[in-house]
Motif scaffolding. Structure first.
Motif, mmCIF file in Angstrom:
data_model
loop_
_atom_site.group_PDB
_atom_site.id
_atom_site.type_symbol
_atom_site.label_atom_id
_atom_site.label_comp_id
_atom_site.label_asym_id
_atom_site.label_seq_id
_atom_site.Cartn_x
_atom_site.Cartn_y
_atom_site.Cartn_z
ATOM 1 N N ALA A 125 -5.352 7.509 -4.378
ATOM 2 C CA ALA A 125 -4.331 6.572 -3.899
ATOM 3 C C ALA A 125 -4.293 5.279 -4.715
ATOM 4 C CB ALA A 125 -4.590 6.243 -2.429
ATOM 5 N N ASN A 132 -2.323 4.922 -7.939
ATOM 6 C CA ASN A 132 -0.847 4.902 -7.957
ATOM 7 C C ASN A 132 -0.297 3.659 -8.649
ATOM 8 O OD1 ASN A 132 0.954 3.021 -6.037
ATOM 9 N ND2 ASN A 132 -1.087 3.173 -5.126
ATOM 10 N N TRP A 168 -2.834 -8.218 11.293
ATOM 11 C CA TRP A 168 -2.313 -7.084 12.063
ATOM 12 C C TRP A 168 -1.502 -7.543 13.246
ATOM 13 C CZ3 TRP A 168 -4.123 -1.644 12.991
ATOM 14 C CH2 TRP A 168 -4.290 -0.985 11.765
ATOM 15 N N TRP A 169 -0.541 -6.704 13.596
ATOM 16 C CA TRP A 169 0.272 -6.952 14.785
ATOM 17 C C TRP A 169 -0.276 -6.162 15.958
ATOM 18 C CZ3 TRP A 169 4.313 -10.304 15.338
ATOM 19 C CH2 TRP A 169 4.796 -10.878 14.157
ATOM 20 N N HIS A 229 -3.053 -9.211 4.561
ATOM 21 C CA HIS A 229 -2.335 -9.788 5.707
ATOM 22 C C HIS A 229 -2.940 -9.309 7.022
ATOM 23 C CE1 HIS A 229 -0.229 -6.128 6.851
ATOM 24 N NE2 HIS A 229 0.104 -5.939 5.598
ATOM 25 N N GLU A 276 -7.362 -4.284 6.832
ATOM 26 C CA GLU A 276 -8.330 -3.191 6.991
ATOM 27 C C GLU A 276 -8.567 -2.449 5.684
ATOM 28 O OE1 GLU A 276 -5.218 -2.888 7.359
ATOM 29 O OE2 GLU A 276 -4.567 -0.817 7.120
ATOM 30 N N ILE A 277 -7.700 -2.637 4.702
ATOM 31 C CA ILE A 277 -7.913 -1.947 3.421
ATOM 32 C C ILE A 277 -8.112 -2.946 2.285
ATOM 33 C CG2 ILE A 277 -6.736 0.182 4.126
ATOM 34 C CD1 ILE A 277 -4.267 -0.735 2.597
ATOM 35 N N TRP A 298 -8.936 8.146 -1.685
ATOM 36 C CA TRP A 298 -8.803 6.727 -2.037
ATOM 37 C C TRP A 298 -8.798 6.512 -3.554
ATOM 38 C CZ3 TRP A 298 -6.966 2.444 -0.086
ATOM 39 C CH2 TRP A 298 -6.794 2.373 1.305
ATOM 40 N N PRO A 308 0.876 -1.178 0.000
ATOM 41 C CA PRO A 308 0.000 0.000 0.000
ATOM 42 C C PRO A 308 0.909 1.223 0.000
ATOM 43 C CG PRO A 308 -0.443 -1.430 1.908
ATOM 44 C CD PRO A 308 0.814 -1.921 1.276
ATOM 45 N N ILE A 309 0.406 2.359 -0.435
ATOM 46 C CA ILE A 309 1.215 3.567 -0.251
ATOM 47 C C ILE A 309 0.823 4.133 1.113
ATOM 48 C CG2 ILE A 309 1.806 4.094 -2.627
ATOM 49 C CD1 ILE A 309 -0.661 5.929 -2.730
ATOM 50 N N PHE A 310 1.829 4.502 1.883
ATOM 51 C CA PHE A 310 1.593 4.831 3.291
ATOM 52 C C PHE A 310 1.285 6.315 3.476
ATOM 53 C CE2 PHE A 310 4.341 1.088 3.060
ATOM 54 C CZ PHE A 310 3.518 0.181 3.722
ATOM 55 N N TYR A 311 0.373 6.577 4.393
ATOM 56 C CA TYR A 311 0.055 7.970 4.719
ATOM 57 C C TYR A 311 1.288 8.657 5.287
ATOM 58 C CZ TYR A 311 -4.952 6.925 4.333
ATOM 59 O OH TYR A 311 -6.187 6.560 3.888
ATOM 60 N N HIS A 345 5.640 2.492 11.510
ATOM 61 C CA HIS A 345 5.939 1.583 12.619
ATOM 62 C C HIS A 345 6.057 0.141 12.112
ATOM 63 C CE1 HIS A 345 1.773 0.374 12.502
ATOM 64 N NE2 HIS A 345 1.342 1.559 12.879
ATOM 65 N N TYR A 370 6.198 -4.448 8.292
ATOM 66 C CA TYR A 370 5.801 -5.848 8.065
ATOM 67 C C TYR A 370 5.370 -6.068 6.615
ATOM 68 C CZ TYR A 370 2.955 -10.096 8.856
ATOM 69 O OH TYR A 370 2.408 -11.347 8.825
HETATM 70 N N1 MSP Z 1 -2.798 5.149 2.440
HETATM 71 C C1 MSP Z 1 -3.570 4.001 2.723
HETATM 72 C C2 MSP Z 1 -3.313 2.910 1.695
HETATM 73 C C3 MSP Z 1 -3.564 3.277 0.283
HETATM 74 S S1 MSP Z 1 -3.133 2.003 -0.803
HETATM 75 C C4 MSP Z 1 -3.702 2.495 -2.277
HETATM 76 C C5 MSP Z 1 -3.237 3.478 4.108
HETATM 77 N N2 MSP Z 1 -2.053 3.858 4.602
HETATM 78 S S2 MSP Z 1 -1.479 3.501 6.047
HETATM 79 O O1 MSP Z 1 -0.344 4.349 6.242
HETATM 80 O O2 MSP Z 1 -2.495 3.531 7.027
HETATM 81 O O3 MSP Z 1 -0.878 2.062 5.936
HETATM 82 C C6 MSP Z 1 -1.724 1.003 5.871
HETATM 83 C C7 MSP Z 1 -0.953 -0.275 5.932
HETATM 84 O O4 MSP Z 1 -0.169 -0.324 7.103
HETATM 85 C C8 MSP Z 1 -1.860 -1.466 6.057
HETATM 86 O O5 MSP Z 1 -2.310 -1.933 4.857
HETATM 87 C C9 MSP Z 1 -0.977 -2.436 6.738
HETATM 88 O O6 MSP Z 1 -0.150 -2.980 5.746
HETATM 89 C C10 MSP Z 1 -0.109 -1.615 7.604
HETATM 90 N N3 MSP Z 1 -0.482 -1.620 9.002
HETATM 91 C C11 MSP Z 1 -0.726 -0.545 9.782
HETATM 92 N N4 MSP Z 1 -0.825 -0.962 11.067
HETATM 93 C C12 MSP Z 1 -0.642 -2.293 11.149
HETATM 94 C C13 MSP Z 1 -0.458 -3.232 12.187
HETATM 95 N N5 MSP Z 1 -0.636 -2.920 13.452
HETATM 96 N N6 MSP Z 1 -0.103 -4.480 11.838
HETATM 97 C C14 MSP Z 1 0.151 -4.840 10.551
HETATM 98 N N7 MSP Z 1 0.004 -3.983 9.564
HETATM 99 C C15 MSP Z 1 -0.615 -2.757 9.783
HETATM 100 O O7 MSP Z 1 -4.016 2.754 4.647
#
Ligand code: MSP
Length: 507
Positions: free
Chosen positions: A228, A231, A288-289, A286, A259-260, A225, A10-13, A19, A24
């Protein structure tokens, strides 16, 4: 011709630093990408950042920064983290990049012209933290059902995507492509969700300024979304590079957190159907931790920093733990205690020990030279059988992304090799049967060489160190899976003993 393989995180916020949860997902992608390179595939491994939307704008303003200044800072930290964790991505996409903004605008316009996006009025509730719209009935006493934060009421002009139109096509697609959603236990929930009926999706906002403008109506910005998900098309060259796009699209795997999963298995496929583009082959959700049994959160103060953990235990031990501890797809619990337990049992006592015992004996009994093997007895033949059996298991487990099982299978071999030492007692053979001593030590060295190749995707640096200790001249990163065939280790090579790879940690 080489196969292509396109895998994405995923692309991260960019509201905050990453973390272990984010690490992971990215490490898992890295493992798969590295394995596919070992197979000889041409890999496109994509990660990046999701930079628009209210949440980011708010985070930036709290720090007294503009959204882009703040995003630049977080991106620099994310990139440092990936370097530290030895992530081998081929591309890093930012949704604020020109290549992406143009792609989003082109797609939005195209869908509007086709009538799949239309103008209407939105009335509902919005959770800024999750960047998600809800209907009144979905809220939990006025709060977001996902994160529990208070949702805001919204009524505004909005563009809508005709998601409702894709209900049947999606259901047919799910039925005809049983491999599309994985692990399979996540599928029923998605199918039910679609069966209950899909509502058209609001895909623009007038209240959010930090976003990509709708090109033909600039008081709107594109819903984050929609922005996002696109991408994955931008980075594969959808708009700018037809050759690249026809090579890499459709993506082989979108790896995402559970969750996504819905965004990736329902909304994204519907957008692609509307664009008449093939769907990704697989979306894997996958787990969650938690941390010592609790949800990770800033307010609890229990957020685990991947930099800290990898500095304390080593990057490879951290990668190993995350990939080994839980069946990929399930939830897991992180604690230092569990990490230390695994480190000592699997890395120090098992793998590390096998390497140091073997090298010490080769040094002591054979002047540090790889011997010429002869025919071995039953135990040796069994060891060879087990090592040879790995290749077929690897392909099967990787295919289903059972990454913990990949490691399980490798460790069965390591474990057996350690027992092989006990059974054959090379220190006794030295006096009684020199040829067998040579054969046993050859078998151990050859097992280690092949194990190094198989652990490379998970623990690149460790694999490289084992490879070097075995006296291999060519870089392990340039090797292909063919090198994992039994018997390729040449006699006469000079091995190197050295410090233990994984010194035991005191509890
Ligand atoms: N920006 C959106 C994703 C857009 S994709 C087109 C988003 N970003 S996020 O920064 O919240 O990162 C989401 C990802 O972080 C999850 O899909 C997951 O991979 C990971 N996780 C965030 N917290 C987590 C845990 N506690 N455990 C495992 N993975 C989790 O959602």
């Amino acid at each position: 011709m080489a196969n292509k393989f396109y895998i994405t995180t995923p692309i991260f916020y960019v509201n905050d630093l990453l973390h272990i949860g984010h690490a992971y997902c990215t490490i898992a992608c890295d493992v798969v990408a590295r394995f596919r390179r070992l197979l000889g595939d041409e890999v496109l491994f994509l990660t990046g950042t999701d930079e628009h939307g209210q949440k980011i704008a708010q985070a930036a303003s709290l720090k007294g920064k503009t959204p882009l200044e703040w995003a630049d800072y977080i991106v620099s930290q994310d990139k440092k983290l990936w370097e530290k964790l030895n992530i081998s991505h081929d591309d890093f996409i930012r949704t604020t990049e020109d290549r992406h903004e143009r792609t989003v605008q082109a797609i939005f316009t195209k869908l509007y012209q086709k009538g799949v996006i239309y103008k209407g009025e939105y009335e509902g509730w919005y959770c800024t933290s999750c960047e998600t719209f809800y209907l009144e009935g979905q809220l939990d006493e006025g709060k977001c059902p996902e994160c529990g934060k208070v949702a805001e009421k919204l009524k505004e002009e909005s563009y809508f995507f005709r998601l409702s139109k894709y209900q049947n096509r999606l259901l047919n697609y799910f039925a005809e492509n049983p491999e599309f959603m994985q692990p399979s236990f996540r599928k029923a929930e998605m199918v039910n969700f679609v069966k209950e009926g899909l509502k058209d999706l609001s895909v623009s906002r007038t209240a959010v300024k930090w976003g990509i403008p709708v090109p033909f109506d600039e008081k709107h910005t594109v819903y984050v979304w929609f922005d996002a998900l696109t991408n994955y098309l931008t980075a594969s060259g959808y708009l700018d590079d037809k050759v690249k796009f026809s090579k890499f699209w459709p993506a082989d795997v979108h790896l995402v957190g559970k969750e996504i999963f819905k965004f990736h298995t329902i909304i994204w496929p519907a957008i692609l159907m509307a664009l008449e583009i093939p769907l990704p082959k697989k979306v894997f959700g996958h787990g969650w931790w938690t941390v010592e049994g609790k949800k990770m959160s800033k307010s609890r103060g229990n957020v685990v920093d991947p930099v800290e953990v990898s500095e304390e235990f080593g990057v490879d031990a951290f990668r190993y733990f995350l990939m080994r501890e839980v069946p990929f797809g399930q939830d897991g619990d992180f604690s230092k205690k569990a990490l230390i337990r695994r480190y000592n049992a699997d890395l120090a006592n098992n793998l590390g020990n096998l390497l140091s015992r073997t090298l010490t004996m080769v040094e002591k009994y054979l002047q540090g030279k790889v011997p010429e093997p002869g025919r071995d007895k039953k135990e040796g033949r069994e060891l060879i059988q087990k090592v040879k059996g790995l290749s077929e298991k690897m392909v099967r487990y990787y295919d289903k992304l059972e990454l913990n099982n990949v490691l399980g299978a490798i460790w069965e071999v390591i474990d057996y090799a350690n027992r092989y030492i006990e059974k054959t007692s090379p220190w006794k053979l030295e006096k009684t049967d020199r040829k067998r001593l040579e054969t046993v030590l050859y078998n151990l060295l050859e097992t280690l060489r092949i194990v190094a190749l198989y652990i490379l995707p998970f623990m690149p640096r460790t694999a490289e160190r084992i490879w070097e200790r075995l006296g291999m001249k060519e870089k392990i990163y340039n090797q292909k899976i063919k090198q994992a065939e039994w018997g390729r280790l040449k006699s006469g090579i000079r091995i190197k003993t050295g410090k233990p790879l994984f010194p035991r940690i005191k509890d």
